[in-house]
Design an enzyme around this catalytic site. Structure first.
Site, PDB file in Angstrom:
ATOM      1  N   THR A   1       0.813  -1.219   0.000  1.00 14.18           N
ATOM      2  CA  THR A   1       0.000   0.000   0.000  1.00 14.18           C
ATOM      3  C   THR A   1       0.845   1.267   0.000  1.00 14.18           C
ATOM      4  OG1 THR A   1      -0.155  -0.321   2.375  1.00 14.18           O
ATOM      5  CG2 THR A   1      -2.058  -0.943   1.089  1.00 14.18           C
TER       6      THR A   1
ATOM      7  N   HIS B   1       6.544  -0.531   6.998  1.00 19.10           N
ATOM      8  CA  HIS B   1       6.691   0.215   8.238  1.00 19.10           C
ATOM      9  C   HIS B   1       6.800  -0.755   9.405  1.00 19.10           C
ATOM     10  CE1 HIS B   1       2.446  -0.594   8.883  1.00 19.10           C
ATOM     11  NE2 HIS B   1       2.175  -0.059   7.699  1.00 19.10           N
TER      12      HIS B   1
ATOM     13  N   HIS C   1       4.996  -3.968   9.708  1.00 17.05           N
ATOM     14  CA  HIS C   1       5.367  -5.127   8.889  1.00 17.05           C
ATOM     15  C   HIS C   1       6.550  -5.896   9.478  1.00 17.05           C
ATOM     16  CE1 HIS C   1       3.537  -2.489   5.663  1.00 17.05           C
ATOM     17  NE2 HIS C   1       2.817  -3.585   5.586  1.00 17.05           N
TER      18      HIS C   1
ATOM     19  N   LYS D   1     -10.157  -3.659   8.865  1.00 12.93           N
ATOM     20  CA  LYS D   1     -10.467  -2.322   8.374  1.00 12.93           C
ATOM     21  C   LYS D   1     -11.957  -2.069   8.556  1.00 12.93           C
ATOM     22  CE  LYS D   1      -6.375  -1.491   6.632  1.00 12.93           C
ATOM     23  NZ  LYS D   1      -5.815  -2.776   7.044  1.00 12.93           N
TER      24      LYS D   1
ATOM     25  N   ARG E   1     -11.800   0.432   1.242  1.00 12.75           N
ATOM     26  CA  ARG E   1     -10.535   1.105   0.974  1.00 12.75           C
ATOM     27  C   ARG E   1     -10.466   1.692  -0.423  1.00 12.75           C
ATOM     28  NH1 ARG E   1      -6.070  -2.424   3.818  1.00 12.75           N
ATOM     29  NH2 ARG E   1      -5.444  -2.727   1.690  1.00 12.75           N
TER      30      ARG E   1
ATOM     31  N   GLN F   1      -6.475 -14.359  -1.641  1.00 15.26           N
ATOM     32  CA  GLN F   1      -5.424 -14.766  -0.705  1.00 15.26           C
ATOM     33  C   GLN F   1      -5.442 -16.285  -0.508  1.00 15.26           C
ATOM     34  OE1 GLN F   1      -4.879 -12.326   2.767  1.00 15.26           O
ATOM     35  NE2 GLN F   1      -3.817 -13.958   3.872  1.00 15.26           N
TER      36      GLN F   1
ATOM     37  N   ASP G   1      -5.293 -11.036  12.739  1.00 17.24           N
ATOM     38  CA  ASP G   1      -6.417 -10.609  11.890  1.00 17.24           C
ATOM     39  C   ASP G   1      -6.451 -11.362  10.568  1.00 17.24           C
ATOM     40  OD1 ASP G   1      -4.082  -9.442  11.026  1.00 17.24           O
ATOM     41  OD2 ASP G   1      -5.023  -7.569  10.392  1.00 17.24           O
TER      42      ASP G   1
ATOM     43  N   LYS H   1      -1.223   1.998  18.751  1.00 18.07           N
ATOM     44  CA  LYS H   1      -0.595   1.014  17.891  1.00 18.07           C
ATOM     45  C   LYS H   1       0.918   1.108  17.948  1.00 18.07           C
ATOM     46  CE  LYS H   1      -3.422  -0.363  13.952  1.00 18.07           C
ATOM     47  NZ  LYS H   1      -3.789   0.002  12.574  1.00 18.07           N
TER      48      LYS H   1
ATOM     49  N   LYS I   1       3.366   3.658  15.603  1.00 13.30           N
ATOM     50  CA  LYS I   1       2.688   4.893  15.183  1.00 13.30           C
ATOM     51  C   LYS I   1       3.076   6.018  16.131  1.00 13.30           C
ATOM     52  CE  LYS I   1      -0.427   3.429  12.035  1.00 13.30           C
ATOM     53  NZ  LYS I   1      -0.304   3.693  10.639  1.00 13.30           N
ATOM     54  N   THR I   2       3.295   7.174  15.584  1.00 13.03           N
ATOM     55  CA  THR I   2       3.497   8.352  16.418  1.00 13.03           C
ATOM     56  C   THR I   2       2.470   9.385  15.996  1.00 13.03           C
ATOM     57  OG1 THR I   2       4.997   9.444  14.878  1.00 13.03           O
ATOM     58  CG2 THR I   2       5.973   7.921  16.466  1.00 13.03           C
TER      59      THR I   2
END
Length: 427
Positions: A41, A46, A49, A83, A87, A177, A198, A233, A236-237
């Site tokens: 994506t 990040h 992953h 989600k 999307r 998938q 998930d 999370k 994440k910042t």
RNA sequence: GGGGGGUUUCCCGAGCGGUCAAAGGGGUCAGACUGUAAAUCUGAUGGCUAUUGCCUUCGCAGGUUCGAAUCCUGCACCCCCCA
């Protein structure tokens, strides 16, 4: 063959498996082929992953063969799992570019040249693009009972929310998938799929499909989803995700993210992300309990992960920058060094002649650097003892800056408070 | 359609003719303490100058007054109640 199952267990990396009784023995019996998927994506992976990626790495080191699949095809659809909203679709060109960038990043973590256990990277677009819609419906879709699909959490959750809904496209994601797993089994002998918790629904869908299409028994293993003790999370910042590419997140920022992990989370991070053996992790736990101020755990975590993602050179850069940012007076540096260390710091260019004669007023310097929003604000900063030039506190707001204050050929370093820096470059 | 209330500085929210750049809280920014943590404490928080001030700001536009965020008129937007 190392006991990967035992290792994953003590690290707390196993959330669920499709065969709790036999998986461990099955993995010990011989080298297996394992896969995990990555959605392209963005043009970089990040921190989110990092877990599946290091999982593959662990399997590889234990003697198994990892396959990383980048979802050039599935990325075109969008995984509805986890989600809450439909999307946006990415363009084909964007996806192709992302896939390529991500492949490069993986090469640093997985070993692609280790004989039998060499990692493999595949893109499901390569086989999916050839599928005609009708063939797909006949060969794959036929094996999916709608009632089973509807029961999956990823689908059920969305349908229960009256305001979100779900398109046919996303509903079909699961089929793609699932087919990936079957394809990898058929062409690469892949028998185990790993992913976040998930992904359970998608993984079991693949296992079911393989049984129906090829009469083979495949396996699945999921990891717990990582959250920090404050509920936010991991990775994440406020200013966004922590990326693995140095262009998006500098090694310094990456390093700092881990240095600043709270005590409550750091032990978990050490187990989950690093390769440190159990006794070492436990020693760090003890150190943290006995001498928390030393923050050995955080340092070790930051060191290990920065090295993994950015290499030795990246780690050195990060540590060098850290020394400067939290150290004392800045000595002579070259423009090049300065640029490297302060690459995250905003800089302003000013004409060089501002330094001549009387020199540049410290108040103007802070104002124009952006560290103070007005001259009054700059004055306040000085009065509060929160203004620094080259890491030396400014005591007097009548102070002026001249050539002598340059720390490199063209620049000087201003600081407001503990951590906010700006570079002034005189050209 | 009728009646009432509101619009204040980043946010919430006092002020209801001068002593108002405007209480209080939040946020933010510094400082102290510390572990580049949390908590706590202290200070600051329109601009320009300096310490004497000057300028801009209280929905918008006018007006009354020596003087308005505060009073009057019009306009815009919001909320509540009765139809």
């Amino acid at each position: 063959m190392q006991d990967i199952f035992a290792e994953l267990t003590w690290r707390g990396l196993i959330h669920q498996t499709t065969d709790d009784d036999n998986l461990q023995a099955w993995l010990m019996a011989q080298s297996r082929t394992v896969y995990a998927g990555f959605d392209p994506t963005a043009d970089s992976l990040h921190v989110g992953h990092l877990l599946p990626l290091t999982m593959l790495r662990r399997f590889q080191r234990a003697g198994h063969r990892p396959i990383a699949i980048v979802g050039g095809a599935t990325g075109m659809i969008g995984d509805p799992s986890g989600k809450s909203k439909e999307r946006n679709l990415l363009s084909r060109e964007q996806l192709a570019a992302n896939v390529e960038a991500i492949e490069q990043q993986m090469r640093g973590v997985l070993d692609f040249d280790s004989g039998e256990t060499s990692a493999l990277m595949v893109n499901n677009f390569d086989w999916m693009q050839k599928f005609s819609y009708l063939d797909f419906l006949r060969d794959v879709g036929k094996n999916f009972p709608i009632n089973v699909m509807l029961a999956k959490d990823s689908v059920k959750g969305r349908l229960e929310k009256t305001d979100s809904g779900m398109s046919y496209t996303e509903f079909s994601y699961m089929l793609l998938q699932a087919f990936d797993f079957v394809y990898l089994n058929e062409h690469h002998g892949c028998e185990l799929q790993i992913g976040g918790s998930d992904q359970w629904g998608n993984i079991t869908a693949g296992i079911d499909l393989a049984r129906r299409m090829r009469s083979v028994q495949l396996y699945g293993l999921t990891c717990p989803l990582l959250t920090k003790s404050d509920g936010t999370k991991m990775g994440k910042t406020e200013s966004g995700a922590i990326w693995l590419s140095p262009e998006r997140t500098s090694p310094y920022k990456f390093y700092q993210y881990w240095i600043n992990i709270g005590d409550d989370d750091v032990s978990n991070c050490l187990r989950v992300f690093t390769d440190l053996p159990q006794d070492e992790v436990e020693a760090l736990d003890k150190s943290r309990a006995d001498e928390p101020h030393k923050r050995e755990s955080q340092h070790r975590l930051a060191e290990e992960l920065t090295k993994l993602v950015h290499g030795d050179a990246g780690l050195q850069r990060a540590q060098r920058a850290t020394e400067i940012f939290f150290g004392k007076e800045i000595d002579q540096l070259s423009d090049a060094e300065l640029g490297e260390i302060f690459e995250d710091v905003p800089s302003q260019e000013l004409p060089r002649d501002r330094l001549s004669g009387e020199g540049l007023s410290i108040l103007d310097a802070f104002h124009e650097s952006g560290l103070a929003k007005s001259k009054g604000d700059a004055r306040r900063a000085v009065q509060e003892k929160g203004a620094y030039v080259n890491n030396v506190r400014v005591e007097d707001f009548g102070r002026t800056l001249t050539q002598d204050d340059l720390i490199s050929e063209t620049s000087m370093v201003l600081r407001r408070g503990k951590k906010k820096y700006a570079i002034l470059r005189f050209v």
